[in-house]
Each structure stands twice: as structure tokens, then as C-alpha cells.
Enzyme design. Sequence first.
Site, short mmCIF file in Angstrom:
data_model
loop_
_atom_site.label_atom_id
_atom_site.label_comp_id
_atom_site.label_asym_id
_atom_site.label_seq_id
_atom_site.Cartn_x
_atom_site.Cartn_y
_atom_site.Cartn_z
N THR A 7 0.58 -1.08 -0.08
CA THR A 7 0.06 -0.11 0.18
C THR A 7 0.78 1.19 0.14
OG1 THR A 7 -0.25 -0.15 2.34
CG2 THR A 7 -2.11 -1.06 0.90
N GLY A 51 10.37 3.17 -4.03
CA GLY A 51 9.36 2.42 -3.40
C GLY A 51 8.36 1.99 -4.14
N SER A 130 -3.02 2.65 -1.67
CA SER A 130 -4.20 3.14 -0.99
C SER A 130 -4.23 4.20 -0.08
CB SER A 130 -4.69 1.75 -0.57
OG SER A 130 -4.09 1.36 0.70
#
Length: 179
Positions: A7, A51, A130
Site C-alpha cells: 500500500t 518505493g 491506497s
Amino acid sequence: MEKIRSTTVLAVVHNGQVAIGADGQATMGNTVAKNHVRKIRKMLDGKIVTGFAGSTADAFTLLERFEEKLNAYGGNMKRASIELAKDWRTDRYLRKLEAMMIVANKEETLIISGTGDVLEPENGIAAIGSGSNYALSAALALRKHAAHLSAEEIVREGLTIAADICIYTNHNFIIEKPV
């Protein structure tokens, strides 16, 4: 079979520093599959930090391709990002990958998406995943109202706020700075 997803990733450029961090949660559908996923990777001896958010297997494929592009273009992060985005957009296999990446060095931060986009955030803050909108909002507010904080502190607090709100983000953070 449901895909394993990961996420929230947040990168901040502030007061001459760059930091990038991510939480450690991976979910499978609406279930936590793992709490300590490492979504941050160093490349080129720590000069570039990446990332990822999205499908873990897809993200690793992209990380490998990005590293290949970095090596092919002499460590030029922007050029490697553009070339990866071109391949991602045109290659039949890569087009099916469901992930996004943030890449950062000491000078800049870029978001790379599967639609062929390489975005350099105007405000020096990039977020994907998210919980990205929560982390981005928190980081913008912190940079504006707590300018004394370091880039790393803003990333940590932004991720903390995202983890407090987003059920797909946990409090197990990895934060790195490019050298």
C-alpha cells in the site's frame, strides 16, 4: 486467486533533504497477508531509493527492469524512468503489470506509472498506494505548518496519519534517504 497487494509509499523533498518511506502491510483481498513487507529498495549503492505499491510480484518485475535501465543509462534516474515508462506502456507483458513506483535521488523525486507517465511532483511530495491521499495531505500540512521538521520526520508523520486512517496501511515503516 486473489493478488497480494501492498500500500502506502510517501516521498518528501524538504529543506535540501529527500526521504522516502512505506508501511509494511500486504493484503490479500480484505485480509492482512503480511505485516512486514519491505517496499523500499536502494539501488546504485544507495544513491537511488525506490518505493512500490500494487501487486508485489509486478513491482519486483518493475524494480528489476528499472535497475537494468539505470545501468544502461549510467545511473541517470530521469532517463531510466522515462525509458522504463516507455517500455511499460508499449510492451505487451509489462502493460499487464499492476504497480506504481516512486524513485528518488538527492535532487529529485519521480512517480512512474504503467500508463507511461513519469511525474515530477511540483510540490516536492509524492505518494502512491491506497493510503496515498492521506499521507500526501498530512505531508503537505506538516511541511507548511511545521517547517522545522526534517524530510524524514515529515515522511514518518505522514505515514503515521495514513496508517491511522487507511485499513490497508500499517505502522511498520521503513524510511530511507538517498546518499
